[in-house]
Design an enzyme around this catalytic site. Sequence first.
Site, short mmCIF file in Angstrom:
data_model
loop_
_atom_site.label_atom_id
_atom_site.label_comp_id
_atom_site.label_asym_id
_atom_site.label_seq_id
_atom_site.Cartn_x
_atom_site.Cartn_y
_atom_site.Cartn_z
CG ASN A 234 38.36 34.21 42.29
OD1 ASN A 234 37.47 34.22 41.44
ND2 ASN A 234 38.14 34.48 43.56
CB SER B 179 41.16 43.98 45.80
OG SER B 179 41.54 42.80 45.14
CG ASP C 118 38.15 39.12 45.23
OD1 ASP C 118 37.39 38.16 45.46
OD2 ASP C 118 39.39 38.98 45.12
N GLY D 18 47.94 33.90 46.43
CA GLY D 18 49.39 34.12 46.31
C GLY D 18 50.05 32.90 45.66
CB THR E 64 48.21 32.85 41.11
OG1 THR E 64 47.48 33.95 40.59
CG2 THR E 64 49.69 33.00 40.75
CB THR F 116 49.18 36.26 42.83
OG1 THR F 116 48.49 36.33 44.07
CG2 THR F 116 50.67 36.39 43.07
CG ASP G 232 35.92 36.84 53.22
OD1 ASP G 232 35.51 35.99 54.05
OD2 ASP G 232 37.11 36.92 52.86
P1 13P Z 1 45.50 34.38 43.50
O1 13P Z 1 46.04 35.69 44.00
O2 13P Z 1 46.19 33.21 44.11
O3 13P Z 1 45.45 34.30 42.03
O4 13P Z 1 43.99 34.28 44.03
C1 13P Z 1 43.05 35.20 43.58
C2 13P Z 1 41.79 35.14 44.35
O5 13P Z 1 41.31 34.09 44.74
C3 13P Z 1 41.11 36.42 44.60
O6 13P Z 1 40.02 36.30 45.46
#
Ligand code: 13P
Length: 298
Positions: free
Chosen positions: A234, A53, A85, A185, A215, A237, A107
């Site tokens: 991906n 990130s 990301d 999240g 997640t 979280t 993005d």
């Molecule tokens: P989560 O935080 O829900 O696992 O999603 C991760 C994500 O898509 C990062 O781009």
Amino acid sequence: MDTMALVTMGPLLKRAQAARYGIAAFNMIDYNSARSIVEGAAALDAPIIVQVSVKTIKHWGYKAIAGWVRMLADDVDVPVALHLDHCSDADVIRRCIDAGWTSVMFDGSALPFAENRARSQEIYRMTEAAGVGLEAEIGAIGGVEDDKFVAEDAAILADYDECVAFVKDMPNLAVFAPAIGTAHGFYKGQPKIAYDLLARITAAVPIPIALHGGTGLSQEQFDRCIANGCAKVNISTMHKHRFIEGFVGVRTEKPKLEEPLPFIAGQYEAMKKDVLDMIRAFGSAGRAAHAAGLEARP
Ligand code: 13P
């Protein structure tokens, strides 16, 4: 298999999509986290994407992160991609490319469609010239990613016609991220995943699909998304939670411990366990050679 150092993710994802397995993309936090991701993948002979990130890059710096991941990749026999990301800043993208990232995400999903397409194409030309893969997004994935927040009920599914038009002039896109109802999240309720939309996009667009918001999804939801074309899955979280729980868990078990390394080890084990679980859930265990194009098996 010989060590492969860092590779670009586009070809890995194409093979994964054709064989219907998912390649895990974990958002790394620090060296210990990157190590749990890469060594977890190596333990299961799986291809892996280490993604970062923007805020994590701002914390550690480009050189440190690229150095850690390159060094870890050099020591294993599985393909490892280093990916940026969600990023809307062309300058950060350029600096990642210069530092050795093998793919990046632009993005532009907060922009109107035409502008997102135009900006994505500009970045596409930059990544093509540099030999780096690109991920691009349309629609709005719910939840928080970096400093961007999209309320789950304000998330917008990608429009099918826009998806087809969006990727038309980017044939070599490494992965495409249309919003299909998942969110970043922990989910507050059951996510409503638009499987039909996903299947229609996969049928029309010859590009692997990214599943954001991994997640909290169930095995059945992973299976259906991967069966319908998602090749990059991906997880952020959950990894962040394991990072904290792994450390704190050692303190709870051994309140008098003063030596720091057991904390780091506990944290590593907690993160790695999750990496192993997810790789198994996505069907990519034992697929390193396949993803790298070194195996005839379909
Ligand atoms: P989560 O935080 O829900 O696992 O999603 C991760 C994500 O898509 C990062 O781009």
